[in-house]
Design a protein around this motif. Sequence first.
Motif, short mmCIF file in Angstrom:
data_model
loop_
_atom_site.label_atom_id
_atom_site.label_comp_id
_atom_site.label_asym_id
_atom_site.label_seq_id
_atom_site.Cartn_x
_atom_site.Cartn_y
_atom_site.Cartn_z
N SER A 1 4.64 -13.91 -24.10
CA SER A 1 5.47 -12.95 -23.37
C SER A 1 6.80 -12.73 -24.09
O SER A 1 7.32 -11.62 -24.10
N VAL B 1 8.17 -9.14 -25.31
CA VAL B 1 9.50 -8.66 -24.94
C VAL B 1 10.29 -8.29 -26.18
O VAL B 1 10.97 -7.25 -26.22
N GLN C 1 9.13 -4.19 -17.06
CA GLN C 1 9.22 -4.66 -15.69
C GLN C 1 7.87 -5.17 -15.19
O GLN C 1 7.79 -6.20 -14.53
N LYS D 1 7.08 -8.50 -16.79
CA LYS D 1 7.91 -9.55 -16.20
C LYS D 1 7.32 -10.00 -14.86
O LYS D 1 7.22 -11.20 -14.59
N GLN E 1 5.86 -13.70 -13.97
CA GLN E 1 6.40 -14.49 -12.88
C GLN E 1 5.30 -14.91 -11.90
O GLN E 1 5.25 -16.05 -11.46
#
Length: 99
Positions: free
Chosen positions: A22, A26, A65, A68, A72
């Motif tokens: 990740s 990013v 977004q 993310k 999470q």
Amino acid sequence: MGSFVKQLAVEAEQRQQALIESKTIVETNAIDVENLFEKLEDKSIKKVDYQSVIESLRQQVMQLQSDKEVLQKSICSNMLASTTVVSQRCYKASELLDK
């Protein structure tokens, strides 16, 4: 007990790999966004091109977004699963000790 520790080590390694992946995504997206901003600053681009660059930026931000949120949720899910496994193994271990 040894298999429990091995399982924890495997889960920790999987989480580490997911975080590395990740982070790479990013960083790649950040570079893409920066390149798009540079295009916006280029005075030779026509107004129509600005609109396509702006739309690309919007899509990049939405993807960031989304990534993310998925990360999470994945982390929370892995933590819950690990906690459940630990609880079950502790319960089984305590049963064996009581016998």
